[in-house]
Design an enzyme around this catalytic site. Structure first.
Site, PDB file in Angstrom:
ATOM      1  N   ASP A  68       7.807   3.687  -0.639  1.00 53.34           N
ATOM      2  CA  ASP A  68       6.498   3.137  -1.011  1.00 53.34           C
ATOM      3  C   ASP A  68       5.390   4.203  -1.128  1.00 53.34           C
ATOM      4  O   ASP A  68       4.343   4.096  -0.486  1.00 53.34           O
ATOM      5  CB  ASP A  68       6.096   2.035  -0.014  1.00 53.34           C
ATOM      6  CG  ASP A  68       7.054   0.854  -0.087  1.00 53.34           C
ATOM      7  OD1 ASP A  68       6.863  -0.008  -0.949  1.00 53.34           O
ATOM      8  OD2 ASP A  68       8.037   0.823   0.685  1.00 53.34           O
ATOM      9  N   HIS A 123       4.053   4.736  -4.059  1.00 55.35           N
ATOM     10  CA  HIS A 123       3.159   4.104  -5.049  1.00 55.35           C
ATOM     11  C   HIS A 123       2.350   5.126  -5.858  1.00 55.35           C
ATOM     12  O   HIS A 123       1.125   4.987  -6.006  1.00 55.35           O
ATOM     13  CB  HIS A 123       2.230   3.095  -4.374  1.00 55.35           C
ATOM     14  CG  HIS A 123       2.946   1.866  -3.896  1.00 55.35           C
ATOM     15  ND1 HIS A 123       3.019   0.724  -4.653  1.00 55.35           N
ATOM     16  CD2 HIS A 123       3.672   1.616  -2.775  1.00 55.35           C
ATOM     17  CE1 HIS A 123       3.732  -0.193  -3.988  1.00 55.35           C
ATOM     18  NE2 HIS A 123       4.144   0.326  -2.861  1.00 55.35           N
ATOM     19  N   ASP A 144       9.665   1.846  -4.867  1.00 49.73           N
ATOM     20  CA  ASP A 144       8.238   1.920  -5.144  1.00 49.73           C
ATOM     21  C   ASP A 144       7.755   3.371  -5.070  1.00 49.73           C
ATOM     22  O   ASP A 144       6.729   3.690  -4.474  1.00 49.73           O
ATOM     23  CB  ASP A 144       7.396   0.997  -4.238  1.00 49.73           C
ATOM     24  CG  ASP A 144       7.524  -0.478  -4.626  1.00 49.73           C
ATOM     25  OD1 ASP A 144       8.158  -0.774  -5.666  1.00 49.73           O
ATOM     26  OD2 ASP A 144       7.002  -1.338  -3.888  1.00 49.73           O
ATOM     27  N   HIS A 163       7.812  -2.725  -7.692  1.00 46.42           N
ATOM     28  CA  HIS A 163       6.643  -2.287  -8.460  1.00 46.42           C
ATOM     29  C   HIS A 163       6.993  -1.576  -9.758  1.00 46.42           C
ATOM     30  O   HIS A 163       6.230  -1.617 -10.704  1.00 46.42           O
ATOM     31  CB  HIS A 163       5.751  -1.382  -7.601  1.00 46.42           C
ATOM     32  CG  HIS A 163       4.752  -2.165  -6.814  1.00 46.42           C
ATOM     33  ND1 HIS A 163       3.437  -2.275  -7.195  1.00 46.42           N
ATOM     34  CD2 HIS A 163       4.895  -2.896  -5.698  1.00 46.42           C
ATOM     35  CE1 HIS A 163       2.809  -3.040  -6.317  1.00 46.42           C
ATOM     36  NE2 HIS A 163       3.660  -3.419  -5.398  1.00 46.42           N
ATOM     37  N   HIS A 201      15.432  -2.052  -1.092  1.00 43.90           N
ATOM     38  CA  HIS A 201      14.000  -2.317  -1.223  1.00 43.90           C
ATOM     39  C   HIS A 201      13.794  -3.825  -1.181  1.00 43.90           C
ATOM     40  O   HIS A 201      13.999  -4.514  -2.171  1.00 43.90           O
ATOM     41  CB  HIS A 201      13.463  -1.748  -2.538  1.00 43.90           C
ATOM     42  CG  HIS A 201      11.971  -1.835  -2.649  1.00 43.90           C
ATOM     43  ND1 HIS A 201      11.129  -0.845  -2.188  1.00 43.90           N
ATOM     44  CD2 HIS A 201      11.166  -2.809  -3.130  1.00 43.90           C
ATOM     45  CE1 HIS A 201       9.876  -1.196  -2.397  1.00 43.90           C
ATOM     46  NE2 HIS A 201       9.865  -2.394  -2.962  1.00 43.90           N
ATOM     47  N   HIS A 220       9.745  -1.278   1.079  1.00 46.18           N
ATOM     48  CA  HIS A 220       8.977  -2.444   0.633  1.00 46.18           C
ATOM     49  C   HIS A 220       7.903  -2.827   1.644  1.00 46.18           C
ATOM     50  O   HIS A 220       6.742  -2.931   1.292  1.00 46.18           O
ATOM     51  CB  HIS A 220       9.864  -3.653   0.327  1.00 46.18           C
ATOM     52  CG  HIS A 220       9.084  -4.807  -0.239  1.00 46.18           C
ATOM     53  ND1 HIS A 220       8.309  -4.677  -1.376  1.00 46.18           N
ATOM     54  CD2 HIS A 220       8.915  -6.095   0.174  1.00 46.18           C
ATOM     55  CE1 HIS A 220       7.721  -5.845  -1.635  1.00 46.18           C
ATOM     56  NE2 HIS A 220       8.058  -6.704  -0.708  1.00 46.18           N
ATOM     57  N   HIS A 262       5.175  -2.160   4.260  1.00 45.06           N
ATOM     58  CA  HIS A 262       4.407  -0.912   4.331  1.00 45.06           C
ATOM     59  C   HIS A 262       4.193  -0.331   5.722  1.00 45.06           C
ATOM     60  O   HIS A 262       3.664   0.763   5.867  1.00 45.06           O
ATOM     61  CB  HIS A 262       3.054  -1.104   3.630  1.00 45.06           C
ATOM     62  CG  HIS A 262       3.157  -1.020   2.143  1.00 45.06           C
ATOM     63  ND1 HIS A 262       2.062  -0.942   1.318  1.00 45.06           N
ATOM     64  CD2 HIS A 262       4.245  -0.990   1.331  1.00 45.06           C
ATOM     65  CE1 HIS A 262       2.471  -0.874   0.053  1.00 45.06           C
ATOM     66  NE2 HIS A 262       3.781  -0.910   0.038  1.00 45.06           N
TER      67      HIS A 262
HETATM   68 MN    MN Z   1       7.624  -3.052  -2.892  1.00 46.77          MN
END
Ligand code: MN
Length: 381
Positions: A9, A11, A57, A93, A164, A200, A202
């Site tokens: 994650d 991102h 992600d 994502h 995930h 996934h 956080h």
């Molecule tokens: Mn996710």
């Protein structure tokens, strides 16, 4: 001994708020996602783990910008040049809803030592004696999990699962993120793995003896305000022992201030309470939220918004959420700023769903004309 780095994650490419990074001219929060990932890569280059597992992600969206792609490409090449294998699965994502859209991960397929798993199905990746059983975001995660279990004889080497999803299991709390497309998978039957590297959710969390969420590398919402962010180092000893160590990464400061409850305060006290809270937290370079609860409407309207803007200017983002007192009920305003009648009207027209038989453009034109006529009339008076 074997050493694995587990992260998730990141991102990359996420952006939020208006603050621009002075050096690059880019959105500050976008730059933040780059900087934490680079911190991780720097660390990995020094520590040389046997494998890096990214549990999904990696990117914030299905279509990251060229800038985000080129940044990741550069970092993966650094790892590749150092001979450090990097395995990544696609998370919710970055997985397109339509297969035809194609995955950004296909770009990384040809980099030596980089393994991308994104094709809607379970894949086994073998790196020396480490078997990475990887399931990307997919249509039938339980079905793919069955294939994974059958493929894990668990007799030789280290068997690691990379997932995930929101995991379920006897006695486990809920790990949902509240996203429309998140996957849910039961991990009660995954006891035959040396380690489950999860992504996934956080918050960095020990889920079971052999299962961990690494957590995200940045704070992406106020729900994460008290988290420490970083990644996990998993060490497997010759005797079968396992040690999991959390390494913290430096991230953007985020604070959710203690709310101001206005119920028993007068106008003057409310105003100085707001001012004090802002100044006490030293908002410089931080993402901050302050809730002001039960504020009477007339007090709200007499606040000095220019002064508050001045006091919070050094923050990356300073959000003040007002919950109004109105008779006995209270209602809240996410965007409490009121603009000119023109602006408010245009915003209303843009957002409001009106019947299909009404011509929105015409309504907008008429409204603007009436307001203009009214303004001219009142100027004449
Ligand atoms: Mn996710």
């Amino acid at each position: 001994m074997k050493k694995i780095f587990h992260l998730a994650d990141t991102h990359i490419g996420y952006s939020a708020y208006r603050k621009i990074d002075e050096v690059t001219g880019l959105n500050q929060r976008e730059v933040d996602t780059y900087e934490t990932f680079k911190q991780f890569v720097d660390y990995a280059l020094n520590e040389k783990p046997d494998v890096i597992l990214h549990a999904g992600d990696l990117f914030d969206s299905v279509r990251p910008t060229n800038r985000a792609i080129s940044f990741v490409l550069g970092q993966l090449i650094r790892l590749s040049d150092a001979g450090i294998p990097f395995v990544v699965i696609s998370g919710n994502h970055e997985t397109p809803r339509l297969k035809e859209t194609g995955s950004v991960f296909s770009l990384f397929e040809h980099i030596p030592e980089v393994y991308v798993v994104y094709e809607n199905k379970y894949e086994l990746i073998e790196i020396d004696d480490t078997k990475v059983h990887a399931i990307p975001h997919c249509d039938d995660i339980e079905g793919e999990k069955k294939k994974m279990r059958l493929n894990n004889d668990n007799n030789d080497g280290f068997n690691v699962a990379l997932l995930h999803a929101s995991v379920l299991g006897a006695g486990l709390p809920i790990f949902m993120m509240g996203e429309f497309n998140e996957q849910v998978v039961n991990i009660d039957d995954l006891t035959n793995f040396d380690y489950l590297a999860l992504g996934h959710f956080h918050g960095c969390t020990k889920v079971r003896e052999n299962a961990y969420y690494a957590g995200s590398t940045e704070k992406f919402s106020f729900n994460e305000v008290n988290d420490k962010k970083g990644f996990l180092e998993v060490r497997f000893g010759e005797d079968g022992g396992r040690e999991v160590i959390f390494h913290e990464l430096r991230t953007r400061g985020m604070e959710d201030l203690e709310p101001i409850v206005c119920s028993s305060l007068d106008e003057h006290e409310i105003k100085s309470a707001i001012k004090n809270r802002i100044q006490e937290c030293n908002p410089q370079n931080k993402v901050v939220r302050l809730k002001v609860q039960d504020i009477p409407m007339h007090v709200y309207h007499s606040l000095d918004f220019d002064d508050m803007k001045r006091l919070t200017r050094s923050a990356v983002h300073f959000e003040i959420k007002y919950e109004f007192r109105r008779d006995n009920e209270s209602f809240s305003a996410e965007h409490p700023a009121f603009h000119s009648l023109h602006t408010e009207f245009l915003r209303f027209i843009r957002k409001y769903t009106i019947g299909a038989h009404i011509d929105k453009a015409r309504l907008k034109g008429l409204g603007l004309r009436y307001m203009q006529e009214w303004e001219m009339d009142s100027e004449e008076e």
